[in-house]
Scaffold this motif. Structure first.
Motif, short mmCIF file in Angstrom:
data_model
loop_
_atom_site.label_atom_id
_atom_site.label_comp_id
_atom_site.label_asym_id
_atom_site.label_seq_id
_atom_site.Cartn_x
_atom_site.Cartn_y
_atom_site.Cartn_z
N LEU A 151 -32.19 -81.83 13.98
CA LEU A 151 -30.84 -81.41 14.49
C LEU A 151 -30.44 -82.13 15.70
N MET A 152 -29.38 -82.89 15.78
CA MET A 152 -28.79 -83.41 16.95
C MET A 152 -28.29 -82.34 17.91
N PRO A 153 -28.18 -82.46 19.27
CA PRO A 153 -27.68 -81.43 20.25
C PRO A 153 -26.26 -80.94 19.67
N LEU A 204 -27.34 -75.26 11.94
CA LEU A 204 -28.15 -74.96 10.57
C LEU A 204 -27.42 -73.77 9.88
N ALA A 205 -27.11 -73.87 8.59
CA ALA A 205 -26.40 -73.04 7.88
C ALA A 205 -27.49 -72.43 6.89
N VAL A 206 -27.63 -71.22 6.96
CA VAL A 206 -28.65 -70.50 5.94
C VAL A 206 -27.89 -69.49 5.09
N LEU A 244 -25.60 -81.31 10.18
CA LEU A 244 -25.35 -80.35 9.60
C LEU A 244 -26.63 -79.98 8.56
N LEU A 245 -27.45 -78.99 8.71
CA LEU A 245 -28.78 -78.65 7.86
C LEU A 245 -28.56 -77.48 7.33
N THR A 246 -28.45 -77.31 5.83
CA THR A 246 -28.36 -76.11 5.17
C THR A 246 -29.62 -75.73 4.27
#
Length: 203
Positions: free
Chosen positions: A54-56, A60-62, A31-33
């Motif tokens: 990011l892994m498969p 991504l949370a924006v 998880l990338l924010t």
């Protein structure tokens, strides 16, 4: 941008790094924010970095928030408070809005997110307690107000004081802003993007 990057499953440490150059390995992040900062980034470079880290199936949370509104729970009062807050943010301060911030006011609707699975959510929010003076404290933190104040500090401070006075008039209270309890509602919009797993499944 800072984050927690663990050395092992039981520990972590913080690092500071540009969002466009994260100190993590390829395909290593679930998880990338990007919280209330996305519009300040080099978006093309950030998307490229998100794809890398990011892994498969990673996400991504924006998300960001464009306004904090004083609320009382009384419909007519809350309408008046929202009205003066919107006037301040969307009319009085609009001439001092950076072009970098404008996409956030449009909820990033004109930005193409390079992901197959995208979900947009616009009804997220929370309410918290404070006092009436917190309203001007929030406005002071807004970049458009800071831009205005750098050009004309006297007018900016007058505008801020007018906003505070209007809140107190609407609340019809004789207590000072610092000792007048007041709740606040912060609304967010969220964009969730999932990295595709298809090409990895094919391999």
């Amino acid at each position: 941008m800072s984050g927690i990057f663990p050395n092992s499953p039981n520990e972590g440490h913080a690092r500071i790094a540009p969002a466009e150059c994260l100190p993590v390995g390829d395909s290593s992040v679930h998880l990338l924010t990007a919280a209330t900062c996305f519009h300040w980034l080099d978006i093309k470079a950030f998307f490229k970095e998100a794809e890398r880290v990011l892994m498969p199936g990673g996400v991504l949370a924006v998300y960001t928030s464009m306004a904090i509104y004083p609320v009382t729970g009384e419909e007519h009062t809350d309408y008046q408070l929202r009205l003066i807050t919107n006037k301040l943010l969307y009319e009085d301060l609009k001439p001092y809005r950076s072009l970098k911030v404008q996409p956030a006011f449009e909820q990033y609707g004109n930005i193409e997110f390079p992901f197959e699975d995208i979900i947009r959510v616009s009804d997220i929010g929370h309410t918290y307690m404070g006092n009436a003076s917190d309203a001007t404290g929030y406005i002071k933190s807004v970049s458009t107000f800071q831009n205005f104040r750098s050009i004309n500090p006297l007018k900016a401070d007058e505008l801020l004081q007018d906003y505070q006075n209007s809140i107190m008039d609407i609340l019809k209270t004789n207590t000072g802003p610092d000792v007048t309890p007041l709740a606040y509602r912060r609304d967010y919009f969220l964009i969730l993007c999932r990295k595709s797993t298809k090409k990895y499944l094919l391999n």
